[in-house]
Motif scaffolding. Structure first.
Motif, PDB file in Angstrom:
ATOM      1  N   VAL A 164     -24.336 -30.072  -2.009  1.00  0.00           N
ATOM      2  CA  VAL A 164     -25.334 -30.166  -0.939  1.00  0.00           C
ATOM      3  C   VAL A 164     -26.153 -31.442  -1.090  1.00  0.00           C
ATOM      4  O   VAL A 164     -26.435 -32.131  -0.101  1.00  0.00           O
ATOM      5  N   ILE A 165     -26.533 -31.773  -2.320  1.00  0.00           N
ATOM      6  CA  ILE A 165     -27.277 -33.010  -2.551  1.00  0.00           C
ATOM      7  C   ILE A 165     -26.435 -34.220  -2.139  1.00  0.00           C
ATOM      8  O   ILE A 165     -26.932 -35.137  -1.471  1.00  0.00           O
ATOM      9  N   ALA A 166     -25.161 -34.218  -2.493  1.00  0.00           N
ATOM     10  CA  ALA A 166     -24.265 -35.312  -2.094  1.00  0.00           C
ATOM     11  C   ALA A 166     -24.146 -35.395  -0.574  1.00  0.00           C
ATOM     12  O   ALA A 166     -24.152 -36.497  -0.001  1.00  0.00           O
ATOM     13  N   LEU A 167     -24.063 -34.245   0.083  1.00  0.00           N
ATOM     14  CA  LEU A 167     -23.978 -34.224   1.545  1.00  0.00           C
ATOM     15  C   LEU A 167     -25.242 -34.788   2.178  1.00  0.00           C
ATOM     16  O   LEU A 167     -25.172 -35.617   3.092  1.00  0.00           O
ATOM     17  N   VAL A 168     -26.390 -34.368   1.693  1.00  0.00           N
ATOM     18  CA  VAL A 168     -27.658 -34.854   2.257  1.00  0.00           C
ATOM     19  C   VAL A 168     -27.795 -36.362   2.036  1.00  0.00           C
ATOM     20  O   VAL A 168     -28.190 -37.102   2.948  1.00  0.00           O
TER      21      VAL A 168
ATOM     22  N   SER B  89     -24.722 -21.862  -7.926  1.00  0.00           N
ATOM     23  CA  SER B  89     -24.117 -22.610  -9.028  1.00  0.00           C
ATOM     24  C   SER B  89     -24.500 -24.084  -8.887  1.00  0.00           C
ATOM     25  O   SER B  89     -24.755 -24.573  -7.780  1.00  0.00           O
ATOM     26  N   TRP B  90     -24.503 -24.782  -9.985  1.00  0.00           N
ATOM     27  CA  TRP B  90     -24.905 -26.184  -9.945  1.00  0.00           C
ATOM     28  C   TRP B  90     -23.916 -27.027  -9.158  1.00  0.00           C
ATOM     29  O   TRP B  90     -24.288 -28.047  -8.577  1.00  0.00           O
ATOM     30  N   GLU B  91     -22.657 -26.593  -9.078  1.00  0.00           N
ATOM     31  CA  GLU B  91     -21.668 -27.337  -8.306  1.00  0.00           C
ATOM     32  C   GLU B  91     -22.007 -27.317  -6.813  1.00  0.00           C
ATOM     33  O   GLU B  91     -21.911 -28.331  -6.128  1.00  0.00           O
TER      34      GLU B  91
END
Length: 145
Positions: free
Chosen positions: A119-123, A112-114
């Motif tokens: 994951v993008i925010a975490l990276v 899902s895009w969420e």
């Protein structure tokens, strides 16, 4: 007063010797895990010749990235062994490699895009913390003085 100082010194020395002994066992376990991961990766190469080569490449990719994450853990343990402290950058590197392993696995499944956004925010957060840790490290402070 003098007895307390001697006792503190003995306890500190005992702790350091115990920590080094346990860390040596941990390093041995990590090296064994790296060796097992490499052997397992080579064993999984046989999957390339199966009809599902796409799945085989995913498996091999995850195996290799997992071994690299374990190498980062070894690097953290060796830094503690040699310097007596854990470097934040090594821990962040380990987490980044582990998270990127999961990102690589996302390529092979529906997400899902969420979850992808998290994951993008975490990276990005880890990358920012890594930059801050390098910029404001104790070593760079000493070099500036």
């Amino acid at each position: 007063m003098w007895r307390e100082d001697v006792l503190d010194l003995k306890l500190t020395k005992f702790f350091e010797i115990s920590a080094r002994a346990l860390l040596s066992l941990l390093i041995t376990a990590i090296l064994t895990a790296i060796l097992a991961g490499i052997v397992w990766t080579f064993y999984d190469i046989r999957l390339v010749f199966s009809p599902d080569s796409h799945g085989a490449f995913r498996t091999i990719l995850v195996d290799v990235l997992t071994v690299l994450a374990i190498v980062e853990i070894l690097r953290t343990a060796l830094a503690y062994f040699s310097e007596g402290r854990v470097k934040v950058t090594y821990i962040i590197d380990t987490v980044l490699v582990t998270v990127l392993t999961e990102v690589m696995a996302f390529w092979y499944r529906e997400m899902s895009w969420e979850k992808v956004a998290m994951v993008i925010a975490l990276v990005l957060s880890l990358a920012a913390v890594r930059i801050i840790a390098v910029r404001f490290s104790p070593r760079s402070r000493r070099e500036e003085l």
